[in-house]
Scaffold this motif. Structure first.
Motif, short mmCIF file in Angstrom:
data_model
loop_
_atom_site.label_atom_id
_atom_site.label_comp_id
_atom_site.label_asym_id
_atom_site.label_seq_id
_atom_site.Cartn_x
_atom_site.Cartn_y
_atom_site.Cartn_z
N THR A 85 0.73 -1.14 0.05
CA THR A 85 -0.02 0.13 -0.05
C THR A 85 0.87 1.17 -0.11
O THR A 85 1.89 1.36 0.64
N ALA A 86 0.55 1.99 -0.99
CA ALA A 86 0.99 3.59 -0.81
C ALA A 86 0.03 4.34 -0.22
O ALA A 86 -1.21 4.56 -0.70
N ARG A 87 0.46 5.27 0.55
CA ARG A 87 -0.40 6.37 1.52
C ARG A 87 -0.27 7.66 1.09
O ARG A 87 1.03 7.95 1.11
N TYR A 88 -1.13 8.41 0.68
CA TYR A 88 -1.10 9.87 0.60
C TYR A 88 -2.34 10.61 1.18
O TYR A 88 -3.25 9.89 1.20
N THR A 89 -2.00 11.79 1.52
CA THR A 89 -2.95 12.76 2.07
C THR A 89 -3.13 13.74 1.33
O THR A 89 -2.26 14.46 1.03
N VAL A 90 -4.37 13.95 0.90
CA VAL A 90 -4.82 15.06 -0.09
C VAL A 90 -5.48 16.33 0.86
O VAL A 90 -6.49 15.83 1.57
N ARG A 91 -4.94 17.46 1.01
CA ARG A 91 -5.43 18.46 1.70
C ARG A 91 -6.02 19.67 0.95
O ARG A 91 -5.12 20.00 0.29
N ILE A 92 -7.54 19.70 1.10
CA ILE A 92 -8.00 20.99 0.27
C ILE A 92 -8.28 21.96 1.48
O ILE A 92 -8.84 21.82 2.45
N THR A 93 -7.74 23.08 0.87
CA THR A 93 -8.10 24.17 1.86
C THR A 93 -9.09 25.26 1.09
O THR A 93 -8.80 25.87 0.01
N ASN A 94 -9.98 25.63 1.86
CA ASN A 94 -11.07 26.56 1.35
C ASN A 94 -10.60 28.16 1.50
O ASN A 94 -10.52 28.50 2.77
N LYS A 95 -10.46 28.78 0.51
CA LYS A 95 -10.25 30.28 0.71
C LYS A 95 -10.90 31.32 0.42
O LYS A 95 -11.05 32.57 0.95
N ALA A 96 -12.26 30.62 0.46
CA ALA A 96 -13.41 31.61 0.45
C ALA A 96 -13.96 31.94 1.55
O ALA A 96 -13.49 31.37 2.68
N GLU A 220 -10.21 22.74 15.39
CA GLU A 220 -11.24 22.99 14.54
C GLU A 220 -11.12 24.43 14.12
O GLU A 220 -10.48 25.30 14.45
N GLY A 221 -11.74 24.59 12.97
CA GLY A 221 -11.63 26.01 12.20
C GLY A 221 -10.80 26.30 11.31
O GLY A 221 -10.47 27.26 10.69
N THR A 222 -10.02 25.34 10.77
CA THR A 222 -9.09 25.27 9.68
C THR A 222 -9.54 25.53 8.35
O THR A 222 -8.81 25.92 7.35
N GLY A 223 -10.67 24.99 8.03
CA GLY A 223 -11.39 25.36 6.54
C GLY A 223 -10.74 24.28 5.61
O GLY A 223 -10.73 24.62 4.52
N THR A 224 -10.18 23.26 6.10
CA THR A 224 -9.56 22.31 5.27
C THR A 224 -10.28 20.89 5.24
O THR A 224 -11.13 20.66 6.29
N ASP A 225 -9.90 20.01 4.63
CA ASP A 225 -10.27 18.59 4.56
C ASP A 225 -9.36 17.84 4.41
O ASP A 225 -8.64 18.07 3.13
N ASP A 226 -8.69 16.71 5.05
CA ASP A 226 -7.59 15.80 4.75
C ASP A 226 -8.57 14.58 4.08
O ASP A 226 -8.91 13.87 5.07
#
Length: 376
Positions: A85-96, A220-226
């Protein structure tokens, strides 16, 4: 969407003799719906519009700039790579400054994640965009929110609001909407589930229990999702490339199915224009990362460990026909807690009494490999 002007502005209509005021700002409220702008720009006479193509193109350019430079960021964070298994985390950050996507509930955003080998062959592809402008692998009714994605054929991260009618069925008709079935749209920085107004802006569905949604390390409050991608390797080794893309789609086909099932001249006319234009998603952000999988296929056959996890602390290491030259047991802080030199093809290892995770380094005549083992 309010850029500062470079000169004073006369703010009273009909009084052009008065001095200008500054600083002032223009109000460019463009949103993200390039699809409808393109549809109208290409049918100005047919729709009886007064704006010309140049007007539309100016707003389209501003809309694309808003989407691609002021909406969201995406980042790939590499994780552990082991035998299978290869593991990666994708982090999306909301800038709106609001949920993303926002506006009409038809809007959705999704993550595409692709791994290719050194020859360019796809190893893993979640969030593929099909020729019919739909996302491959999504459920027929609605796609759940994910924290871990490992099945690229059936799992894709889609950020959206899904409405339910009074009997709980999914609906896209606003007049029939009774409650939300899903709302995992990315929340803005500073969003709090303890705020007094949370009942009107709440997160609905699996995202509400996702420890990585709007939080990093419990804050909490980072506006992100991993989103964690666990990619089955099946003996793949060598150089690989992973790419994550964040897409925005203002009017996806799935949303229109309920309306297009109706037979009405206005609906039929719009449906024809809709498919002629083609509701392509717009790429908001992307990130590419290169990795090297060293001897994964070879290492995966060196030995096996069982049982793992273990409840009594004993595990059996089996190297097949190869002699085990040594076994070292490490705690997670890197301390060696046990060393064995069995010189046989099988060996029994006794883990420390303390419950937790340990690392077993095993050297055979064909190579060395480190595996995790858990004592419950």
């Amino acid at each position: 969407h309010m850029p500062k002007t470079e000169e004073p502005i006369i703010i009273a209509s009909g009084y052009d003799w008065r001095p200008g005021r500054e600083p002032c700002a223009q109000h460019w409220l463009v949103g993200g719906n390039t699809f409808m702008l393109e549809l109208m720009k290409n049918r100005i006479d047919e729709l009886g519009l007064t704006a010309n193509e140049e007007h539309f193109q100016t707003v389209i350019d501003r809309t694309l700039d808003n989407l691609q430079n002021h909406t969201a960021d995406i980042e790939i964070i590499p994780g552990e790579i082991d035998a299978d298994t290869a593991r990666y985390t994708v982090r999306i950050t909301n800038k709106a400054g609001h949920k993303m996507p926002s506006g009409d509930p038809a809007r959705r955003a999704f993550v595409e994640f692709v791994m290719t080998d050194e020859d360019g062959n796809e190893v893993f592809h979640s969030g593929r965009i099909n020729p019919d402008f739909e996302v491959q692998g999504q459920n027929a009714d609605w796609e759940p929110h994910y924290d871990i994605i490992s099945d690229d054929a059936n799992e894709v991260q889609i950020y959206e609001m899904v409405m339910g009618d009074v009997i709980g069925n999914v609906t896209t008709v606003l007049e029939r909407a009774h409650h939300m079935i899903k709302d995992n749209r990315l929340v803005p920085t500073g969003f709090s589930t303890t705020h007094a107004a949370y009942d009107t802006t709440m997160i609905v569905g699996a995202a509400a229990n996702d420890p990585n949604f709007n939080a990093i390390n419990g804050l909490e409050g980072t506006g992100t999702d991993d989103v964690h991608y666990h990619i089955p390797l099946s003996g793949i080794s060598g150089d690989v490339t992973v790419t994550a893309r964040f897409w925005y789609q203002s009017l996806p086909p799935k949303w229109n199915e309920e309306m297009f099932a109706m037979d009405h001249p206005l609906i039929n006319s719009f449906e024809e224009m809709y498919w002629q234009e083609g509701p392509d998603p717009v790429q908001v952000a992307s990130h590419t990362l290169n990795s090297t999988l060293l001897n994964v296929s070879e290492a995966s056959r060196l030995f096996s460990i069982s049982p793992n996890p273990t409840s009594n602390g004993f595990v059996q290491v089996n190297a097949g026909k190869d002699a085990i030259q040594f076994i070292k047991v490490y705690s997670l802080d890197g301390r060696i807690v046990e060393t064995l030199r069995p010189q046989t093809t099988q060996a029994t290892v006794k883990l420390p009494l303390i419950v937790g995770t340990y690392l077993l380094e095993v050297q055979t005549s064909r190579g060395r490999k480190v595996e995790r083992v858990i004592r419950r």
